[in-house]
Design a protein around this motif. Structure first.
Motif, mmCIF file in Angstrom:
data_model
loop_
_atom_site.group_PDB
_atom_site.id
_atom_site.type_symbol
_atom_site.label_atom_id
_atom_site.label_comp_id
_atom_site.label_asym_id
_atom_site.label_seq_id
_atom_site.Cartn_x
_atom_site.Cartn_y
_atom_site.Cartn_z
ATOM 1 N N VAL A 90 0.867 -1.174 0.000
ATOM 2 C CA VAL A 90 0.000 0.000 0.000
ATOM 3 C C VAL A 90 0.902 1.222 0.000
ATOM 4 O O VAL A 90 1.775 1.372 0.865
ATOM 5 N N VAL A 91 0.720 2.087 -0.979
ATOM 6 C CA VAL A 91 1.539 3.285 -1.101
ATOM 7 C C VAL A 91 1.021 4.356 -0.150
ATOM 8 O O VAL A 91 -0.158 4.699 -0.166
ATOM 9 N N LEU A 92 1.918 4.873 0.685
ATOM 10 C CA LEU A 92 1.584 5.992 1.558
ATOM 11 C C LEU A 92 1.881 7.283 0.808
ATOM 12 O O LEU A 92 2.994 7.466 0.300
ATOM 13 N N THR A 93 0.905 8.161 0.724
ATOM 14 C CA THR A 93 1.103 9.357 -0.057
ATOM 15 C C THR A 93 0.328 10.523 0.525
ATOM 16 O O THR A 93 -0.527 10.349 1.390
ATOM 17 N N THR A 94 0.638 11.715 0.048
ATOM 18 C CA THR A 94 -0.119 12.901 0.403
ATOM 19 C C THR A 94 -1.208 13.098 -0.640
ATOM 20 O O THR A 94 -1.311 12.340 -1.603
ATOM 21 N N PHE A 95 -2.026 14.110 -0.481
ATOM 22 C CA PHE A 95 -3.157 14.296 -1.392
ATOM 23 C C PHE A 95 -2.714 14.640 -2.804
ATOM 24 O O PHE A 95 -3.375 14.290 -3.774
ATOM 25 N N ASP A 96 -1.565 15.337 -2.941
ATOM 26 C CA ASP A 96 -1.132 15.745 -4.277
ATOM 27 C C ASP A 96 -0.430 14.577 -4.962
ATOM 28 O O ASP A 96 0.778 14.487 -5.042
ATOM 29 N N LEU A 97 -1.234 13.653 -5.467
ATOM 30 C CA LEU A 97 -0.723 12.456 -6.135
ATOM 31 C C LEU A 97 0.026 12.823 -7.407
ATOM 32 O O LEU A 97 -0.254 13.812 -8.052
ATOM 33 N N ASP A 98 0.977 11.978 -7.791
ATOM 34 C CA ASP A 98 1.740 12.261 -8.995
ATOM 35 C C ASP A 98 2.010 10.973 -9.752
ATOM 36 O O ASP A 98 1.553 9.896 -9.385
ATOM 37 N N GLU A 99 2.765 11.116 -10.846
ATOM 38 C CA GLU A 99 2.983 9.972 -11.721
ATOM 39 C C GLU A 99 3.745 8.841 -11.047
ATOM 40 O O GLU A 99 3.654 7.687 -11.444
ATOM 41 N N TYR A 100 4.476 9.135 -9.982
ATOM 42 C CA TYR A 100 5.213 8.087 -9.300
ATOM 43 C C TYR A 100 4.270 7.075 -8.651
ATOM 44 O O TYR A 100 4.581 5.889 -8.562
ATOM 45 N N VAL A 101 3.112 7.543 -8.197
ATOM 46 C CA VAL A 101 2.158 6.636 -7.579
ATOM 47 C C VAL A 101 1.582 5.689 -8.628
ATOM 48 O O VAL A 101 1.396 4.501 -8.389
ATOM 49 N N LEU A 102 1.304 6.219 -9.819
ATOM 50 C CA LEU A 102 0.825 5.358 -10.899
ATOM 51 C C LEU A 102 1.864 4.296 -11.228
ATOM 52 O O LEU A 102 1.533 3.131 -11.436
ATOM 53 N N ASP A 103 3.121 4.680 -11.247
ATOM 54 C CA ASP A 103 4.179 3.706 -11.502
ATOM 55 C C ASP A 103 4.197 2.632 -10.412
ATOM 56 O O ASP A 103 4.463 1.461 -10.690
ATOM 57 N N ALA A 104 3.923 3.024 -9.175
ATOM 58 C CA ALA A 104 3.888 2.048 -8.092
ATOM 59 C C ALA A 104 2.750 1.060 -8.294
ATOM 60 O O ALA A 104 2.901 -0.143 -8.065
ATOM 61 N N ILE A 105 1.607 1.553 -8.737
ATOM 62 C CA ILE A 105 0.476 0.667 -9.013
ATOM 63 C C ILE A 105 0.843 -0.291 -10.138
ATOM 64 O O ILE A 105 0.558 -1.486 -10.083
#
Length: 231
Positions: A90-105
Motif C-alpha cells: 500500500v503506497v503511503l502518499t499525500t493528497f497531491d498524487l503524482d505519476e510516481y504513484v501510478l508507476d507504483a500501481i
C-alpha cells in the motif's frame, strides 16, 4: 496452538520519519488481528529486512532518501521479487498524487493510503488489502485514476488493446463501470444482475488482465483507452 487462519496480519512499515512509523505502529499493534513485524527507514533497508521476514501487507512511503518507495515496490513485487512470501504493498502518499504513484500501481502496489487518514481508515485498508482487494474506495477510484492518467504523456495515455482481447462484452461493461468508480452493488443495479454475478465477472477480469486487484484493472482500462478521463 493458534490456528494459522487466526494468526495476526503481519505488517511492514517503510517510512523515513520515525514519528510516523511510531504512530502507525501504535495504531496497528493496538489491534489483536494485526501486528507490525518490520520497520524500515528507506527502500533499501526494507528490501533487506523483507527478504528474510515474511509480511502480509507493506505500508510504503513514496518519497524517501536512499531508495524510494517506487524502486522498492518494483524490487519486492516484480519478476524475481526479493520478498519473503507474497506481501501486498500500500503506497503511503499525500493528497497531491503524482505519476510516481501510478508507476507504483503498475509495479504491483494494491492502492493508496493518505498519510492524514483516520486510524479507522488505516486499519480497514490493511484488512481489505490482506483479503485481496484494493484500498481505494470505489467512490475515489475514478478521481484518482483520472488525475494520474492525465499526468501521463499523450503517447502513453492509451496503450495497445491486446490486454483487453480476452474479455467478453459483458466483462468490458463491468470493467468500464469499475473504472467509473461503481461498487459491486452499484454495478449489479446498473446491469440488473445479482451481486454474486458481478463478483464472478470481476474475478474473471482480474484473472484475464493478470491484475492483483481492482486498482490495477482500472489502470489498464485507462491505459488502453477503454475509459478516458472525463468520459
Amino acid at each position: 496452538m493458534t490456528d494459522a487462519l487466526d494468526a495476526p496480519v503481519r505488517v511492514a512499515l517503510v517510512d523515513d520519519q520515525p514519528l510516523v512509523r511510531a504512530g502507525l505502529r501504535m495504531v496497528i499493534d493496538s489491534q489483536p488481528d494485526l501486528r507490525v513485524v518490520v520497520e524500515a527507514d528507506d527502500g533499501r533497508d526494507a528490501l533487506r529486512l523483507l527478504a528474510t521476514t515474511a509480511s502480509d501487507v507493506v505500508l510504503m512511503d513514496v518519497r524517501m532518501p536512499g531508495m524510494d518507495g517506487l524502486t522498492a515496490t518494483r524490487a519486492l513485487l516484480g519478476d524475481g521479487g526479493v520478498a519473503a512470501g507474497d506481501p501486498r504493498v500500500v503506497v503511503l502518499t499525500t493528497f497531491d498524487l503524482d505519476e510516481y504513484v501510478l508507476d507504483a500501481i503498475r509495479a504491483g502496489a494494491s492502492g493508496f493510503l493518505l498519510k492524514d487518514a483516520q486510524p479507522e481508515e488505516l486499519l480497514t485498508a490493511i484488512r481489505t488489502v490482506h483479503q485481496g482487494d484494493a484500498v481505494i474506495a470505489p467512490s475515489s477510484t475514478r478521481r484518482l485514476m483520472e488525475r494520474l492518467v492525465t499526468a501521463l504523456p499523450p503517447e502513453e495515455a492509451a496503450g495497445p488493446q491486446e490486454a483487453l482481447a480476452g474479455l467478453t462484452g459483458r466483462e468490458r461493461e463491468v470493467l468500464v463501470l469499475m473504472a467509473r468508480g461503481r461498487s459491486n452493488t452499484e454495478i449489479a443495479g446498473d446491469l440488473f444482475v445479482a451481486e454474486a454475478t458481478v463478483k464472478t465477472h470481476v474475478g474473471r477480469i482480474l484473472a484475464k488482465l493478470d491484475a492483483r486487484d481492482r486498482v490495477q484493472a482500472v489502470v489498464t482500462a485507462y491505459e488502453t483507452g477503454l475509459v478516458r478521463p472525463g468520459s
